[in-house]
Design a protein around this motif. Sequence first.
Motif, PDB file in Angstrom:
ATOM      1  N   THR A 136      96.222 -31.382   2.814  1.00  9.57           N
ATOM      2  CA  THR A 136      95.178 -32.406   2.803  1.00  9.57           C
ATOM      3  C   THR A 136      95.752 -33.807   2.647  1.00  9.57           C
ATOM      4  OG1 THR A 136      94.793 -32.412   0.392  1.00  9.57           O
ATOM      5  CG2 THR A 136      93.621 -30.749   1.698  1.00  9.57           C
ATOM      6  N   MET A 186      94.495 -29.253   6.875  1.00  9.08           N
ATOM      7  CA  MET A 186      93.242 -29.158   6.140  1.00  9.08           C
ATOM      8  C   MET A 186      92.880 -30.534   5.589  1.00  9.08           C
ATOM      9  SD  MET A 186      93.606 -25.493   4.130  1.00  9.08           S
ATOM     10  CE  MET A 186      91.915 -25.554   3.541  1.00  9.08           C
ATOM     11  N   GLU A 189      87.487 -32.639   2.828  1.00  9.05           N
ATOM     12  CA  GLU A 189      86.157 -32.110   3.136  1.00  9.05           C
ATOM     13  C   GLU A 189      86.189 -30.588   3.250  1.00  9.05           C
ATOM     14  OE1 GLU A 189      82.539 -32.652   6.420  1.00  9.05           O
ATOM     15  OE2 GLU A 189      84.489 -33.598   6.761  1.00  9.05           O
ATOM     16  N   ASP A 190      87.231 -30.048   3.894  1.00 11.81           N
ATOM     17  CA  ASP A 190      87.379 -28.598   3.992  1.00 11.81           C
ATOM     18  C   ASP A 190      87.414 -27.969   2.595  1.00 11.81           C
ATOM     19  OD1 ASP A 190      87.608 -28.718   6.782  1.00 11.81           O
ATOM     20  OD2 ASP A 190      89.796 -28.871   6.696  1.00 11.81           O
ATOM     21  N   THR A 193      84.094 -28.192   0.663  1.00 15.75           N
ATOM     22  CA  THR A 193      83.098 -27.246   1.186  1.00 15.75           C
ATOM     23  C   THR A 193      83.390 -25.835   0.695  1.00 15.75           C
ATOM     24  OG1 THR A 193      82.758 -28.595   3.172  1.00 15.75           O
ATOM     25  CG2 THR A 193      82.054 -26.296   3.280  1.00 15.75           C
ATOM     26  N   ASP A 211      82.551 -24.008   8.780  1.00 15.40           N
ATOM     27  CA  ASP A 211      83.059 -25.105   7.964  1.00 15.40           C
ATOM     28  C   ASP A 211      83.453 -24.681   6.555  1.00 15.40           C
ATOM     29  OD1 ASP A 211      80.514 -24.651   6.988  1.00 15.40           O
ATOM     30  OD2 ASP A 211      80.002 -26.780   6.798  1.00 15.40           O
ATOM     31  N   MET A 217      90.455 -22.222   8.400  1.00 18.16           N
ATOM     32  CA  MET A 217      91.128 -23.485   8.101  1.00 18.16           C
ATOM     33  C   MET A 217      92.637 -23.281   7.990  1.00 18.16           C
ATOM     34  SD  MET A 217      88.630 -25.471   8.171  1.00 18.16           S
ATOM     35  CE  MET A 217      86.850 -25.326   8.117  1.00 18.16           C
TER      36      MET A 217
END
Length: 391
Positions: A136, A186, A189-190, A193, A211, A217
């Motif tokens: 991320t 990734m 937001e991934d 969620t 999602d 992912m």
Amino acid sequence: MQWARCALTVLVLLVPAYDLQMPSRSNLPIVEDSLRLANILMKRPVEGPSVRTECRLLNSTEYQRIVGAINAAKLDTRVRPNVYDAFSFLHAHPEVNKGAHQGPAFLSYHRVLVFLYEKMLRIYDRSVSLCYWDTTVEPDVLDWSALWTPELFGNPRGAVTTGFARGWITPLRTLNRDGAAQGRPMTDEDVNTILSKNRLGEISMPAAAVDANLELMHNYVHTYVGGIMGQVETAAYDPIFWFHHAFVDCLYERFRERQKERGINPMRDWPAEHGDSTHAPFAPMRLGSLRNIDGAQDFFSEEIVRCSPMPVCSSDSECGQYMRCDRSRQKCISDTLRAAGLSEGAWSSVNNLLGSIWRGRLSTVNDPLTRASFGFGNVFQQPELFAFSGK
């Protein structure tokens, strides 16, 4: 003399040329050896918890201890062709990994696999713990990240010629990558969620929404690295596989912690809709005598997995030498190799344009409903390598 030339011609025609970048057939992994190695590792003492930190937050000595143990396993030929490849072959074998993908056993299987991998590294350094690759924090443009420098993971495209795995030969071919041709890292937001969900079935195939599907992912990251890493049967031969899965396992642990805070027992949370029978809770994991549900036991949370979170930063000094602090988000990010000035002043519009183009291109090659998204990339299979005795 004429006879000698004829004999040489016949020899050249009959004996195939040998490519030094390809392994010989007599030096490929044997599944029985790999399973025996897994069983030996299963019986080894735990030797304390695994304290996992983002790789870029380690100092040089700490990081070199990890990669030194990995290279030691690669050079250890007590198992054919070497300890590293023999163990990685477990992830490659279509009989051993039946319950490893496309279902809720994905997380428990890979948790056990990473646990055994760390046990393997501790043969060479008893106190080493695997670090994780937090995808991320990657920038919009791959080449801006210091991750792909010789000091860390090496070059992201073509044959790997820099970094600690430079020049590696895998059981299939030379270690290679095709960075950012497909896939994506990734995002926050991934993660948010995924962590907003309550049940394992809500983040796992076959029922999870696109999602919130952690396995999907994770697949995107495999294809983002590409090459050896981008194919199910070869992915574990690239050492970056284990840093990626250490991060996925840390996300799994965070999800389990959230479940407990909400009054859900992770050890009893197995989805009734689990798809293929190989993903049933009591189906054999084919790693020792374990079953899928065993990878969800609190033993790992209580005794093994210790994930050090990324710092909430206010200055670059908190982010190590390979990242900087995005003060607006109080988050360390890895865009330290981008051109000077791209983040401010007149260059900000250029930065935004590049990021927009990059994200737009990735969205066109990452249709989550395509078969490729569910199997990393173009799945490579060579059936003659996978004769299975049924053990």
